[in-house]
Design a protein around this motif. Structure first.
Motif, PDB file in Angstrom:
ATOM      1  N   LYS A 124       0.792  -1.229   0.000  1.00  0.00           N
ATOM      2  CA  LYS A 124       0.000   0.000   0.000  1.00  0.00           C
ATOM      3  C   LYS A 124       0.830   1.290   0.000  1.00  0.00           C
ATOM      4  CE  LYS A 124      -4.135  -1.812   0.462  1.00  0.00           C
ATOM      5  NZ  LYS A 124      -5.288  -1.464  -0.334  1.00  0.00           N
ATOM      6  N   GLN A 125       2.151   1.173   0.023  1.00  0.00           N
ATOM      7  CA  GLN A 125       2.971   2.376   0.219  1.00  0.00           C
ATOM      8  C   GLN A 125       2.780   3.430  -0.857  1.00  0.00           C
ATOM      9  OE1 GLN A 125       7.208   1.567   0.328  1.00  0.00           O
ATOM     10  NE2 GLN A 125       7.039  -0.005  -1.217  1.00  0.00           N
ATOM     11  N   PRO A 126       2.824   4.678  -0.456  1.00  0.00           N
ATOM     12  CA  PRO A 126       2.902   5.141   0.929  1.00  0.00           C
ATOM     13  C   PRO A 126       1.561   4.923   1.639  1.00  0.00           C
ATOM     14  CG  PRO A 126       2.668   7.016  -0.526  1.00  0.00           C
ATOM     15  CD  PRO A 126       2.766   5.786  -1.404  1.00  0.00           C
ATOM     16  N   VAL A 127       1.636   4.439   2.848  1.00  0.00           N
ATOM     17  CA  VAL A 127       0.431   4.121   3.614  1.00  0.00           C
ATOM     18  C   VAL A 127       0.482   4.859   4.946  1.00  0.00           C
ATOM     19  CG1 VAL A 127       1.450   2.011   4.602  1.00  0.00           C
ATOM     20  CG2 VAL A 127      -1.021   2.231   4.484  1.00  0.00           C
ATOM     21  N   SER A 128      -0.650   5.389   5.361  1.00  0.00           N
ATOM     22  CA  SER A 128      -0.706   6.100   6.642  1.00  0.00           C
ATOM     23  C   SER A 128      -0.753   5.096   7.793  1.00  0.00           C
ATOM     24  CB  SER A 128      -1.935   7.004   6.699  1.00  0.00           C
ATOM     25  OG  SER A 128      -3.112   6.230   6.833  1.00  0.00           O
ATOM     26  N   LEU A 129      -0.358   5.566   8.961  1.00  0.00           N
ATOM     27  CA  LEU A 129      -0.452   4.714  10.153  1.00  0.00           C
ATOM     28  C   LEU A 129      -1.900   4.303  10.401  1.00  0.00           C
ATOM     29  CD1 LEU A 129       1.954   6.523  12.643  1.00  0.00           C
ATOM     30  CD2 LEU A 129       2.234   4.226  11.688  1.00  0.00           C
ATOM     31  N   THR A 130      -2.821   5.216  10.158  1.00  0.00           N
ATOM     32  CA  THR A 130      -4.240   4.922  10.368  1.00  0.00           C
ATOM     33  C   THR A 130      -4.707   3.817   9.425  1.00  0.00           C
ATOM     34  OG1 THR A 130      -4.625   7.190  11.087  1.00  0.00           O
ATOM     35  CG2 THR A 130      -6.558   5.912  10.378  1.00  0.00           C
ATOM     36  N   GLU A 131      -4.371   3.942   8.138  1.00  0.00           N
ATOM     37  CA  GLU A 131      -4.784   2.921   7.167  1.00  0.00           C
ATOM     38  C   GLU A 131      -4.122   1.583   7.467  1.00  0.00           C
ATOM     39  OE1 GLU A 131      -4.935   2.059   2.349  1.00  0.00           O
ATOM     40  OE2 GLU A 131      -3.872   3.823   3.070  1.00  0.00           O
ATOM     41  N   LEU A 132      -2.844   1.607   7.829  1.00  0.00           N
ATOM     42  CA  LEU A 132      -2.151   0.360   8.152  1.00  0.00           C
ATOM     43  C   LEU A 132      -2.790  -0.306   9.366  1.00  0.00           C
ATOM     44  CD1 LEU A 132       0.154  -1.537   7.357  1.00  0.00           C
ATOM     45  CD2 LEU A 132       1.642  -0.211   8.882  1.00  0.00           C
ATOM     46  N   GLY A 133      -3.183   0.491  10.347  1.00  0.00           N
ATOM     47  CA  GLY A 133      -3.878  -0.058  11.511  1.00  0.00           C
ATOM     48  C   GLY A 133      -5.168  -0.750  11.124  1.00  0.00           C
ATOM     49  N   GLU A 134      -5.906  -0.153  10.180  1.00  0.00           N
ATOM     50  CA  GLU A 134      -7.151  -0.770   9.711  1.00  0.00           C
ATOM     51  C   GLU A 134      -6.864  -2.080   8.978  1.00  0.00           C
ATOM     52  OE1 GLU A 134      -8.898   2.345   7.365  1.00  0.00           O
ATOM     53  OE2 GLU A 134      -9.401   3.535   9.151  1.00  0.00           O
ATOM     54  N   ILE A 135      -5.830  -2.089   8.159  1.00  0.00           N
ATOM     55  CA  ILE A 135      -5.469  -3.294   7.409  1.00  0.00           C
ATOM     56  C   ILE A 135      -5.062  -4.421   8.359  1.00  0.00           C
ATOM     57  CG2 ILE A 135      -3.744  -4.279   5.833  1.00  0.00           C
ATOM     58  CD1 ILE A 135      -3.669  -1.421   4.510  1.00  0.00           C
ATOM     59  N   LEU A 136      -4.239  -4.080   9.358  1.00  0.00           N
ATOM     60  CA  LEU A 136      -3.729  -5.084  10.298  1.00  0.00           C
ATOM     61  C   LEU A 136      -4.709  -5.389  11.430  1.00  0.00           C
ATOM     62  CD1 LEU A 136      -0.050  -3.771  10.610  1.00  0.00           C
ATOM     63  CD2 LEU A 136      -0.856  -5.758   9.289  1.00  0.00           C
ATOM     64  N   GLU A 137      -5.791  -4.597  11.504  1.00  0.00           N
ATOM     65  CA  GLU A 137      -6.761  -4.711  12.589  1.00  0.00           C
ATOM     66  C   GLU A 137      -6.096  -4.510  13.949  1.00  0.00           C
ATOM     67  OE1 GLU A 137      -9.555  -7.944  12.257  1.00  0.00           O
ATOM     68  OE2 GLU A 137      -9.664  -7.729  10.074  1.00  0.00           O
ATOM     69  N   LEU A 138      -5.264  -3.457  13.996  1.00  0.00           N
ATOM     70  CA  LEU A 138      -4.592  -3.049  15.227  1.00  0.00           C
ATOM     71  C   LEU A 138      -4.870  -1.568  15.446  1.00  0.00           C
ATOM     72  CD1 LEU A 138      -1.080  -4.690  14.664  1.00  0.00           C
ATOM     73  CD2 LEU A 138      -2.842  -5.470  16.263  1.00  0.00           C
ATOM     74  N   ASP A 139      -4.844  -1.131  16.714  1.00  0.00           N
ATOM     75  CA  ASP A 139      -5.061   0.293  16.943  1.00  0.00           C
ATOM     76  C   ASP A 139      -3.836   1.084  16.493  1.00  0.00           C
ATOM     77  OD1 ASP A 139      -3.386   1.008  19.507  1.00  0.00           O
ATOM     78  OD2 ASP A 139      -4.406  -0.879  19.969  1.00  0.00           O
ATOM     79  N   ARG A 140      -4.068   2.337  16.177  1.00  0.00           N
ATOM     80  CA  ARG A 140      -3.034   3.192  15.600  1.00  0.00           C
ATOM     81  C   ARG A 140      -1.813   3.296  16.504  1.00  0.00           C
ATOM     82  NH1 ARG A 140      -0.999   8.169  15.023  1.00  0.00           N
ATOM     83  NH2 ARG A 140      -0.799   9.063  12.940  1.00  0.00           N
ATOM     84  N   SER A 141      -2.012   3.347  17.823  1.00  0.00           N
ATOM     85  CA  SER A 141      -0.872   3.487  18.736  1.00  0.00           C
ATOM     86  C   SER A 141       0.022   2.243  18.695  1.00  0.00           C
ATOM     87  CB  SER A 141      -1.343   3.782  20.162  1.00  0.00           C
ATOM     88  OG  SER A 141      -2.137   2.721  20.660  1.00  0.00           O
ATOM     89  N   THR A 142      -0.579   1.071  18.578  1.00  0.00           N
ATOM     90  CA  THR A 142       0.211  -0.162  18.469  1.00  0.00           C
ATOM     91  C   THR A 142       1.000  -0.169  17.171  1.00  0.00           C
ATOM     92  OG1 THR A 142      -1.392  -1.389  19.793  1.00  0.00           O
ATOM     93  CG2 THR A 142       0.086  -2.693  18.398  1.00  0.00           C
ATOM     94  N   VAL A 143       0.347   0.199  16.082  1.00  0.00           N
ATOM     95  CA  VAL A 143       1.033   0.257  14.788  1.00  0.00           C
ATOM     96  C   VAL A 143       2.179   1.268  14.851  1.00  0.00           C
ATOM     97  CG1 VAL A 143       0.767   0.837  12.341  1.00  0.00           C
ATOM     98  CG2 VAL A 143      -0.969  -0.519  13.492  1.00  0.00           C
ATOM     99  N   GLY A 144       1.936   2.392  15.504  1.00  0.00           N
ATOM    100  CA  GLY A 144       2.976   3.412  15.645  1.00  0.00           C
ATOM    101  C   GLY A 144       4.187   2.897  16.401  1.00  0.00           C
ATOM    102  N   ARG A 145       3.952   2.205  17.513  1.00  0.00           N
ATOM    103  CA  ARG A 145       5.069   1.641  18.295  1.00  0.00           C
ATOM    104  C   ARG A 145       5.829   0.600  17.481  1.00  0.00           C
ATOM    105  NH1 ARG A 145       1.239   1.737  22.272  1.00  0.00           N
ATOM    106  NH2 ARG A 145       0.814  -0.475  22.057  1.00  0.00           N
ATOM    107  N   ASN A 146       5.091  -0.286  16.808  1.00  0.00           N
ATOM    108  CA  ASN A 146       5.737  -1.323  16.006  1.00  0.00           C
ATOM    109  C   ASN A 146       6.528  -0.715  14.854  1.00  0.00           C
ATOM    110  OD1 ASN A 146       4.437  -3.115  17.704  1.00  0.00           O
ATOM    111  ND2 ASN A 146       2.898  -3.717  16.210  1.00  0.00           N
ATOM    112  N   THR A 147       6.002   0.346  14.282  1.00  0.00           N
ATOM    113  CA  THR A 147       6.669   1.007  13.163  1.00  0.00           C
ATOM    114  C   THR A 147       7.961   1.677  13.609  1.00  0.00           C
ATOM    115  OG1 THR A 147       4.576   1.326  12.024  1.00  0.00           O
ATOM    116  CG2 THR A 147       6.390   2.752  11.359  1.00  0.00           C
ATOM    117  N   LYS A 148       7.966   2.248  14.797  1.00  0.00           N
ATOM    118  CA  LYS A 148       9.189   2.884  15.298  1.00  0.00           C
ATOM    119  C   LYS A 148      10.323   1.859  15.424  1.00  0.00           C
ATOM    120  CE  LYS A 148       7.233   6.909  17.554  1.00  0.00           C
ATOM    121  NZ  LYS A 148       7.577   7.818  16.505  1.00  0.00           N
TER     122      LYS A 148
END
Length: 133
Positions: free
Chosen positions: A44-68
């Motif tokens: 999906k790149q470029p993909v937002s943290l919000t969209e990636l969270g929806e795709i992975l079915e994870l909340d945005r904060s979890t996706v943000g931590r994992n992405t860091k």
């Protein structure tokens, strides 16, 4: 009640399966969760943290931590979205692209080993039943 708790039984199986994939990916220095996140960013790149969270079915904060973590590993680049400066978008680095090329045969091998233990119809029925939940 004649059956064990479905939730606990599925969690146990999930942990065992995760361990199989994680062990296979260990030489590459990633986990199956990181592999999944990298593959979804690639699609999906470029993909937002919000969209990636929806795709992975994870909340945005979890996706943000994992992405860091992936960013510190040099696998993901983060930037402000050109459309909305408040939103962060993700892209893969060249290192991540190369890592995914090395990881795909490993993933395919684990998939084949799991499929060899389950008949195709049985696996499809299981996935369908879990999807119904």
């Amino acid at each position: 009640m004649t059956h064990p708790c479905y939730c606990i039984a599925l969690r146990k199986v999930s942990r065992r399966l995760t361990a199989v994939y994680d062990e296979a990916f260990a030489p590459l220095g990633i986990t199956v969760s990181q592999f999944s996140q990298l593959r979804n960013i690639k699609r999906k790149q470029p993909v937002s943290l919000t969209e990636l969270g929806e795709i992975l079915e994870l909340d945005r904060s979890t996706v943000g931590r994992n992405t860091k973590v992936l960013q510190r590993m040099g696998l993901v680049a983060m930037a402000a979205s050109p459309e909305d400066q408040r939103e962060t978008v993700l892209t893969l680095t060249d290192e991540a692209q190369a890592l995914l090329k090395r990881a795909m045969p490993i993933w395919n091998d684990v998939q084949a080993r799991i499929e060899a233990k389950l008949e195709a119809a049985e696996f499809d029925r299981l996935i369908g039943a879990l999807g119904d939940l």
